[in-house]
Motif scaffolding. Structure first.
Motif, short mmCIF file in Angstrom:
data_model
loop_
_atom_site.label_atom_id
_atom_site.label_comp_id
_atom_site.label_asym_id
_atom_site.label_seq_id
_atom_site.Cartn_x
_atom_site.Cartn_y
_atom_site.Cartn_z
N LEU A 197 37.85 63.21 40.92
CA LEU A 197 38.31 62.16 41.83
C LEU A 197 37.57 60.85 41.59
O LEU A 197 36.45 60.85 41.07
N ASP A 198 38.25 59.76 41.92
CA ASP A 198 37.67 58.43 41.72
C ASP A 198 36.55 58.17 42.71
O ASP A 198 36.53 58.73 43.81
N ALA A 199 35.66 57.27 42.32
CA ALA A 199 34.51 56.97 43.17
C ALA A 199 34.89 56.04 44.33
O ALA A 199 34.16 55.94 45.31
N ASP A 200 36.04 55.34 44.22
CA ASP A 200 36.32 54.27 45.18
C ASP A 200 37.00 54.74 46.47
O ASP A 200 37.47 53.93 47.25
N LEU A 201 37.09 56.09 46.65
CA LEU A 201 37.69 56.70 47.84
C LEU A 201 39.19 56.45 47.95
O LEU A 201 39.79 56.67 49.00
N GLN A 202 39.82 55.99 46.86
CA GLN A 202 41.28 55.86 46.89
C GLN A 202 41.91 57.26 46.84
O GLN A 202 43.04 57.45 47.26
N HIS A 203 41.16 58.21 46.29
CA HIS A 203 41.61 59.60 46.28
C HIS A 203 41.04 60.26 47.52
O HIS A 203 39.86 60.62 47.57
N GLU B 102 43.57 51.79 49.96
CA GLU B 102 42.92 50.64 49.32
C GLU B 102 41.54 51.10 48.86
O GLU B 102 40.93 51.98 49.46
N ARG B 103 41.06 50.49 47.81
CA ARG B 103 39.71 50.71 47.32
C ARG B 103 38.72 50.45 48.46
O ARG B 103 38.83 49.46 49.16
N ALA B 104 37.75 51.36 48.68
CA ALA B 104 36.82 51.21 49.81
C ALA B 104 35.92 49.99 49.63
O ALA B 104 35.57 49.32 50.59
MG MG Z 1 40.71 52.76 42.22
#
Ligand code: MG
Ligand code: UDP
Length: 330
Positions: free
Chosen positions: A116-122, A223-225
């Motif tokens: 999973l992505d780091a930006d919490l979009q997932h 959205e990206r956190a």
């Molecule tokens: Mg992203």
């Protein structure tokens, strides 16, 4: 008489204790990180309780620092100091998300592996349901797809739609336009992904190529956190190119089919010329020029396409590493 015969008290005890000692399920979450220092703390604080809520499960993180120039590595090291479940791999430079995911998969050992992505979009909230799908419901892969493109740049959405249309028509694999890299897989799926040795890795195509019983989870685009997207238009175009050329040989046939088409047109034109002896007023210079330009362009495009394939063959033959690890605690 040996006391481990079936039915003896000792053997029953041995049997029940074997049952009690049933190994805990293990899961590793791979998180590619490129300049994510703004969001890592938030990510860790949001995902940790979700992993703890899975109950009797031995979880750990594999963060892959993809050559970040900010404090990403420092933050990852501070996580690792206080939490033994945090593993990290740090690249010597930026090698791209594909390489980061590959490094995570190669270094994973758990029965179940998530990405999973780091930006919490997932959305981490999906993890328990996804985990259940692979542990209890008989699926090999639990994968997420977004149900909308809220918050995404219009041009990016348009280009990405075009890409999936072309890719699905030309390539041997079918990729859902909403499909994300966010997924949890059984070990056997990881092994089959790793068995694909190509250097130009297009993981969405690879996921689709290996198959396996997959349960899809739709979720809204988040959205990206914090922080910014790490994909430039150029990076995305290169990614799209890799995707199509990596999974399709059809572009190589373009010269053949356009050659056939132009020969046919030329032949018909010649016939018309001979039969009608060409009407007097027609300027043949313009005609010749336009045909020349058209054919010249076509030949250049064809050569370019062949060049792209040769470049990829060259990369594969050189057999360079997909990434270089600078340091790790694994
Ligand atoms: Mg992203
Ligand atoms: N990422 C990476 N290397 C790169 C670009 C991105 O490891 O060269 C990581 C990034 O840190 C993030 C994930 O890949 O965890 C997705 O990137 P991003 O959120 O920028 O992409 P987007 O969601 O905008 O498509």
């Amino acid at each position: 008489m040996k006391n481990d015969c079936p039915g003896t008290k000792d053997s029953r005890i041995a049997h029940s204790s074997r049952k009690a000692a049933k190994p805990m399920k293990t899961i590793e979450l791979i998180v590619p990180c490129f300049n994510e220092s703004d969001v890592l703390e938030m990510f860790y604080n949001e995902v940790t309780p979700v992993m703890q809520s899975l109950g009797n499960v031995d979880y750990s993180f594999i963060f892959v620092n993809d050559g970040s120039s900010d404090n990403t590595l420092k933050i990852l090291k501070s996580f690792a100091e206080k939490d033994s479940r945090v593993k990290y791999i740090s690249f010597s430079r930026n090698f791209g998300k594909e390489a980061a995911m590959l490094a995570g998969l190669k270094n994973s050992t758990a029965d179940f592996v998530g990405i999973l992505d780091a930006d919490l979009q997932h959305s981490p909230a999906l993890i328990p349901e996804m985990f259940r799908a692979v542990t209890e419901e008989g699926f090999d892969v639990a994968a997420a797809k977004r149900s909308d493109r809220k918050g995404e740049n219009g041009l990016k959405s348009f280009l990405s739609d075009m890409f999936y249309k072309v890719a699905n028509r030309l390539t041997e694999v079918e990729i859902d336009p909403g499909a994300q890299d966010f997924r949890i897989m059984k070990r056997k799926v990881v092994l089959s992904i790793l068995s694909m040795a190509e250097h130009n890795r297009f993981t969405k195509g690879i996921f689709s190529f290996v198959g396996f019983k997959t349960k899809w989870f739709s979720h809204e685009n988040r959205e990206r956190a914090a922080g910014n997207t790490k994909w430039s238009l150029f990076k995305l175009l290169r990614y799209a190119f890799d995707g199509i050329l990596g999974f399709s040989n059809s572009p190589l046939r373009l010269p053949l089919w356009s050659g056939v088409l132009f020969s046919a047109v030329g032949f018909v034109y010649l016939l018309v010329y001979i039969i009608g002896n060409l009407s007097a007023g027609m300027s043949s210079v313009h005609l010749v020029l336009s045909v020349l330009l058209l054919l010249g362009g076509l030949i250049l495009v064809s050569l370019g396409i062949i060049g792209e394939y040769i470049a990829r063959i060259y990369t594969e033959v050189k057999n360079r590493p997909v990434y270089i690890i600078d340091e790790t605690n694994i």
